[in-house]
Design a protein around this motif. Sequence first.
Motif, PDB file in Angstrom:
ATOM      1  N   CYS A  29      14.123 -25.083  26.428  1.00 10.28           N
ATOM      2  CA  CYS A  29      15.672 -25.297  27.091  1.00 10.28           C
ATOM      3  C   CYS A  29      16.401 -26.154  25.974  1.00 10.28           C
ATOM      4  CB  CYS A  29      15.891 -26.237  27.765  1.00 10.28           C
ATOM      5  SG  CYS A  29      17.544 -27.037  29.110  1.00 10.28           S
ATOM      6  N   LEU A  31      19.334 -28.312  26.439  1.00 13.82           N
ATOM      7  CA  LEU A  31      19.501 -29.524  26.252  1.00 13.82           C
ATOM      8  C   LEU A  31      18.403 -29.972  26.058  1.00 13.82           C
ATOM      9  CD1 LEU A  31      21.708 -28.144  29.455  1.00 13.82           C
ATOM     10  CD2 LEU A  31      22.625 -28.218  26.424  1.00 13.82           C
ATOM     11  N   ARG A  32      18.453 -31.172  26.218  1.00 17.51           N
ATOM     12  CA  ARG A  32      17.538 -32.837  26.132  1.00 17.51           C
ATOM     13  C   ARG A  32      17.761 -33.793  26.810  1.00 17.51           C
ATOM     14  NH1 ARG A  32      15.402 -29.530  24.549  1.00 17.51           N
ATOM     15  NH2 ARG A  32      14.016 -29.456  22.504  1.00 17.51           N
ATOM     16  N   CYS A  33      17.877 -33.479  28.632  1.00 15.17           N
ATOM     17  CA  CYS A  33      18.503 -34.491  29.751  1.00 15.17           C
ATOM     18  C   CYS A  33      17.417 -35.631  29.344  1.00 15.17           C
ATOM     19  CB  CYS A  33      18.754 -34.242  30.993  1.00 15.17           C
ATOM     20  SG  CYS A  33      19.379 -32.102  31.167  1.00 15.17           S
ATOM     21  N   CYS A  36      14.942 -35.510  31.971  1.00 17.42           N
ATOM     22  CA  CYS A  36      14.380 -34.328  32.175  1.00 17.42           C
ATOM     23  C   CYS A  36      12.594 -34.850  33.046  1.00 17.42           C
ATOM     24  CB  CYS A  36      14.216 -33.591  30.716  1.00 17.42           C
ATOM     25  SG  CYS A  36      13.120 -32.035  31.332  1.00 17.42           S
ATOM     26  N   SER A  41       9.110 -28.713  29.499  1.00 19.18           N
ATOM     27  CA  SER A  41       9.835 -27.310  29.334  1.00 19.18           C
ATOM     28  C   SER A  41      10.832 -27.197  28.399  1.00 19.18           C
ATOM     29  CB  SER A  41      10.532 -27.401  31.068  1.00 19.18           C
ATOM     30  OG  SER A  41      11.440 -28.191  30.647  1.00 19.18           O
ATOM     31  N   GLN A  42      10.335 -27.947  27.221  1.00 18.35           N
ATOM     32  CA  GLN A  42      11.898 -28.397  26.375  1.00 18.35           C
ATOM     33  C   GLN A  42      11.879 -27.167  25.044  1.00 18.35           C
ATOM     34  OE1 GLN A  42      12.436 -32.231  26.126  1.00 18.35           O
ATOM     35  NE2 GLN A  42      13.867 -32.501  27.884  1.00 18.35           N
ATOM     36  N   GLY A  91      12.653 -25.380  31.904  1.00 15.22           N
ATOM     37  CA  GLY A  91      13.512 -25.135  30.179  1.00 15.22           C
ATOM     38  C   GLY A  91      14.612 -23.681  30.759  1.00 15.22           C
ATOM     39  N   CYS A 120      20.821 -24.505  33.375  1.00 14.90           N
ATOM     40  CA  CYS A 120      21.463 -25.387  33.600  1.00 14.90           C
ATOM     41  C   CYS A 120      22.858 -24.821  32.826  1.00 14.90           C
ATOM     42  CB  CYS A 120      20.351 -26.522  31.959  1.00 14.90           C
ATOM     43  SG  CYS A 120      20.990 -25.278  31.286  1.00 14.90           S
ATOM     44  N   LYS A 143      25.750 -30.943  35.152  1.00 14.65           N
ATOM     45  CA  LYS A 143      25.229 -32.996  35.415  1.00 14.65           C
ATOM     46  C   LYS A 143      26.106 -34.081  35.715  1.00 14.65           C
ATOM     47  CE  LYS A 143      21.637 -30.297  32.901  1.00 14.65           C
ATOM     48  NZ  LYS A 143      20.437 -30.236  34.154  1.00 14.65           N
TER      49      LYS A 143
HETATM   50  S1  SF4 Z   1      14.089 -28.274  31.527  1.00 16.37           S
HETATM   51 FE1  SF4 Z   1      16.637 -28.549  32.964  1.00 16.37          FE
HETATM   52  S2  SF4 Z   1      16.597 -31.340  33.206  1.00 16.37           S
HETATM   53 FE2  SF4 Z   1      14.954 -30.718  31.279  1.00 16.37          FE
HETATM   54  S3  SF4 Z   1      16.494 -30.465  29.662  1.00 16.37           S
HETATM   55 FE3  SF4 Z   1      16.790 -28.296  30.216  1.00 16.37          FE
HETATM   56  S4  SF4 Z   1      18.169 -28.767  31.088  1.00 16.37           S
HETATM   57 FE4  SF4 Z   1      17.085 -30.883  31.404  1.00 16.37          FE
END
Ligand code: SF4
Length: 258
Positions: A29, A31-33, A36, A41-42, A91, A120, A143
Amino acid sequence: MEIPYIFNIQKFSVHDGPGIRTTLFFKGCPLRCNWCHNPESQSYAQEFILTKSGKSEAVGKQYTIAQLVKELEKDQIFYEQSGGGVTLSGGEVMTQNMDYIEALAKKLNQVGISVWIDTCGEASYDAFKRIQPYVEGFLYDLKLMDSKAHEHYIGKDNHRILENLKQLSRDNAHIRLRLIQIDGLNSSETSMLEIYKWLQLNQVRIEAINLLPYHEFGRDKYARLNRQNDLFCKPTAEALESAQAFWRLKGYPVAIGG
Ligand code: SF4
């Protein structure tokens, strides 16, 4: 062809699009919410996590398209009877090898299985363009509307996410918006109004809203991956009901969860 890693194949899911579905969770992924609940999954690479009994276990497995389709076809009867299918999630699926993702979606279509994408939105629009002919609809996460807050909590601003959402709507995609609800951050009526106004201003057509309450289910995984994360607050039942009432009043089908 470079094969992406999948970290979970979830069968009989009723939360990731219409009907009974199998959800494929691709690993990786952009992003780094901070909240999460799937930290495994990242990273796009295979990694190792400690199980609850203290053993080291690989997260992420590669499948050929033929292997995956064979597995997914096993539940085709349930998809057909319920109006379901397969959801490609993560992800972030739209940042995987799109040759692979497009070929998978195309093959699923050929065998009569409907495909939804859970995204996302932080991906090149070319990826969306490629996949659209084979996809019935998009579950699209929004988000935070404030770009600076987005960068602070998620690691990137929301510019591309919002642009892609506008473009998907212009391209007549079926879109269900998913709004994570975190108390004190994005679940107030002011936050809902901000989203609503943006949708109106940009004439973005949304078919339904899903309110996803923040939860702490994934917290132990951070420790097992030797990582840390922050704790946020769950929305109260009253706040969720009020957000639901807000969207219903604006004329949107809305559900909590899903
Ligand atoms: S998997 Fe979803 S919640 Fe997790 S960091 Fe990526 S976008 Fe954000």
